[in-house]
Design a protein around this motif. Sequence first.
Motif, short mmCIF file in Angstrom:
data_model
loop_
_atom_site.label_atom_id
_atom_site.label_comp_id
_atom_site.label_asym_id
_atom_site.label_seq_id
_atom_site.Cartn_x
_atom_site.Cartn_y
_atom_site.Cartn_z
N LYS A 69 0.88 -1.17 0.00
CA LYS A 69 0.00 0.00 0.00
C LYS A 69 0.92 1.22 0.00
CE LYS A 69 -3.86 -2.45 2.02
NZ LYS A 69 -5.02 -2.43 2.93
N ARG A 84 -4.72 11.45 -2.19
CA ARG A 84 -3.62 11.80 -1.26
C ARG A 84 -2.35 11.95 -2.09
NH1 ARG A 84 -5.31 7.59 3.04
NH2 ARG A 84 -7.09 8.66 3.95
N SER A 125 0.88 12.24 -1.52
CA SER A 125 2.07 11.40 -1.31
C SER A 125 1.84 9.98 -1.85
CB SER A 125 2.44 11.35 0.16
OG SER A 125 1.46 10.63 0.87
N GLU A 126 0.60 9.50 -1.71
CA GLU A 126 0.30 8.15 -2.22
C GLU A 126 0.33 8.13 -3.73
OE1 GLU A 126 -2.87 5.92 -0.51
OE2 GLU A 126 -2.41 6.57 1.53
N ALA A 170 1.00 4.16 1.23
CA ALA A 170 1.13 5.12 2.32
C ALA A 170 2.58 5.15 2.80
CB ALA A 170 0.20 4.75 3.46
N ARG A 171 3.01 6.33 3.25
CA ARG A 171 4.43 6.55 3.52
C ARG A 171 5.03 5.56 4.53
NH1 ARG A 171 4.69 12.42 3.82
NH2 ARG A 171 5.12 12.61 1.61
N ASP A 172 4.29 5.30 5.61
CA ASP A 172 4.83 4.43 6.66
C ASP A 172 4.88 2.96 6.24
OD1 ASP A 172 2.07 4.51 6.58
OD2 ASP A 172 1.85 3.92 8.68
N GLN A 173 4.30 2.62 5.11
CA GLN A 173 4.34 1.23 4.64
C GLN A 173 5.50 1.03 3.66
OE1 GLN A 173 0.96 -0.48 5.36
NE2 GLN A 173 0.82 1.39 6.58
N TYR A 174 5.94 2.12 3.08
CA TYR A 174 6.84 2.08 1.95
C TYR A 174 8.24 1.58 2.33
CZ TYR A 174 8.89 3.87 -2.39
OH TYR A 174 9.53 3.99 -3.59
N GLY A 227 -4.39 2.17 -3.12
CA GLY A 227 -3.90 3.56 -3.06
C GLY A 227 -5.03 4.56 -3.13
N GLN A 228 -4.88 5.65 -2.42
CA GLN A 228 -5.85 6.74 -2.44
C GLN A 228 -5.27 7.86 -3.30
OE1 GLN A 228 -8.67 6.48 -0.41
NE2 GLN A 228 -8.03 4.58 0.61
#
Length: 207
Positions: free
Chosen positions: A96, A130, A132-133, A98-102, A126-127
Amino acid sequence: MKKIKLVSIWNPKGGQGKSMIAINLAAAAMEIGIKPMIVCQDQQGTSMLYYRQGNLNFEVVGQIPEEKPDADIIFFDHQASDWEVPNTNLIVMPLKPARDQYATYIDAFKRASSKGKDILTIVTDGQAHRKSEKTTTDYLEKEGAFVIPSSGVFSRASEEYRTIFDPVLNKAYKIAERRREITKILGAILIDQLVQKEEKKELAHVE
Ligand SMILES: Nc1ncnc2c1ncn2[C@@H]1O[C@H](COP(=O)(O)OP(=O)(O)O)[C@@H](O)[C@H]1O
Ligand SMILES: [Mg+2]
């Protein structure tokens, strides 16, 4: 004796879409007459849970069978916190965006590619609104990743322990698109995802 294709679905972080991808790829295989099997590492694992609910038209087992199974393709649905790079040549890595998953994905990707693995990345859930996503998704797509947008079809399917190929979902919103995306990923796995990557690069040149 026929050769069974082996595919690991791997990302050490939980909740990245591994089980979702595993069961839906297997369902897509059934649709085109290829016999799949899922090896779910954990008896309490998600794909095993689906199987026990009785809606799947393929088999999920808790460990690698001792006898050569009657299957054309085996998907290994890895569990969270499995940090070991899988043994198969081909590794499918969902994430996914999102930044903390990357960060986990990047670390795992580097370790797998340093071992010479063929890696197929799938950005899922992904959204796009957003920023960053979207940036992460666009970047990975340019690198050859497949993208499955966030979609209620998957939430509904998972609530009912079904794959999105289940006829019960035939009238769900944008179901044909979602099925096509999964089938395309299966196609890339069956042909050779690297060929596709090269073609994509060439197309980018032409455009
Ligand atoms: N594209 C998507 N749209 C909506 N929900 C998604 C999407 N991809 C994955 N999910 C949901 O995310 C959750 C976590 O996925 P799961 O396959 O269980 O992850 P993992 O096996 O990596 O722990 C599930 O509820 C799944 O249905
Ligand atoms: Mg899982």
